[in-house]
Design an enzyme around this catalytic site. Structure first.
Site, short mmCIF file in Angstrom:
data_model
loop_
_atom_site.label_atom_id
_atom_site.label_comp_id
_atom_site.label_asym_id
_atom_site.label_seq_id
_atom_site.Cartn_x
_atom_site.Cartn_y
_atom_site.Cartn_z
CB CYS A 12 -0.99 -0.04 1.16
SG CYS A 12 -2.37 1.07 0.94
CG HIS B 23 -3.16 -3.33 4.44
ND1 HIS B 23 -1.98 -2.73 4.81
CD2 HIS B 23 -3.82 -2.40 3.71
CE1 HIS B 23 -1.95 -1.49 4.33
NE2 HIS B 23 -3.05 -1.27 3.66
#
Ligand code: GLN
Length: 243
Positions: A93, A190
């Protein structure tokens, strides 16, 4: 015992949604395979270790990205060189975004990246948030969780990590997530992503072993075989979860 040096990049500012767990998972797996894992935590201003076999970076808020980008620029050449050399890296990310050319935030600030990936990221008001599932040619089904305002686009033809089957991924249009260049992987997953996707963890470990010791095949580990059966179940259940 064969030592593997793992660098956790900007842990203090860039470790969202358990991304730091990737460091723990890699260390444990390395031990089960019979390696001696040595973890180096690197934050702005620290000295960079002389030898690194693998680099892990996580996600973070825009403010965290602003805290580290200056230092990252200083380390950019070194990181590009290690990536070209084939050192395995996993960037989640916020660090994925900064391994690209830039991240333009919602408040209009352009945070420069280090261009390991020929991608750019621009924030929109359409935040991509929820469970993310994708099919990867190399790793099969990957599952995780995404939460990002930034939408990432390739500037040239690149290999994505996976085709999205549920969720957003790089952006709300292309139906793909992440990128792989050399052995450097960027992704919006994640989780920590390695907990339910152990093939991804083993890819990093195999490539680290190859880089340092010239062989790729990992020894078999009965403990990991059992753990990976549980991880496969976790992957299966998570992939059926609503967004
Ligand atoms: N701040 C970035 C964004 O919102 C990255 C977020 C993250 O790492 N989860 O796009």
């Amino acid at each position: 015992m064969r030592r593997i040096d793992v660098l956790s990049l900007y842990t203090n500012d860039m470790s969202f949604y358990g991304d730091m767990g990737n460091v723990l998972i890699v260390s444990k797996r390395l031990s089960f395979y019979g390696f001696e894992p040595v973890v180096h935590f690197y934050n702005p201003g620290d000295s960079f270790p002389d030898h690194v076999d693998m680099i892990l970076g996580g996600g973070g808020q825009d403010s965290g990205q602003k805290n580290i980008f200056d230092d990252l620029q200083m380390r950019g050449e070194k990181l590009r060189q290690l990536s070209t050399q084939g050192v395995p890296m996993l960037m989640i990310c916020g660090m994925y975004q900064l391994f690209g050319k830039y991240f333009l935030t919602n408040s209009g600030k352009k945070i420069p990246g280090i261009s390991v990936f020929d991608v750019y990221t621009e924030a929109t008001s359409d935040r991509l948030i929820g469970n993310l599932v994708e099919e990867s040619e190399l790793f099969g089904r990957l599952v995780g969780f995404e939460n990002h305002a930034g939408q990432t686009y390739f500037s040239s033809p690149l290999t994505p990590l996976g085709k999205v089957t549920s969720g957003g991924g790089n952006n709300s249009k292309d139906g793909i997530d992440g990128v792989i260049v050399n052995n450097t992987i960027g992704t919006y997953l994640h989780g920590p992503v390695l907990s339910k996707n152990p093939k991804l963890a083993d890819f990093l470990i195999r490539k680290a072993q190859l880089e340092r010791y010239g062989e790729e095949q990992l020894p078999s580990s009965p403990v990991l075989r059992r753990i990976d059966e549980l991880a496969a179940k976790g992957n299966e259940v998570a992939s059926r979860r609503p967004r």
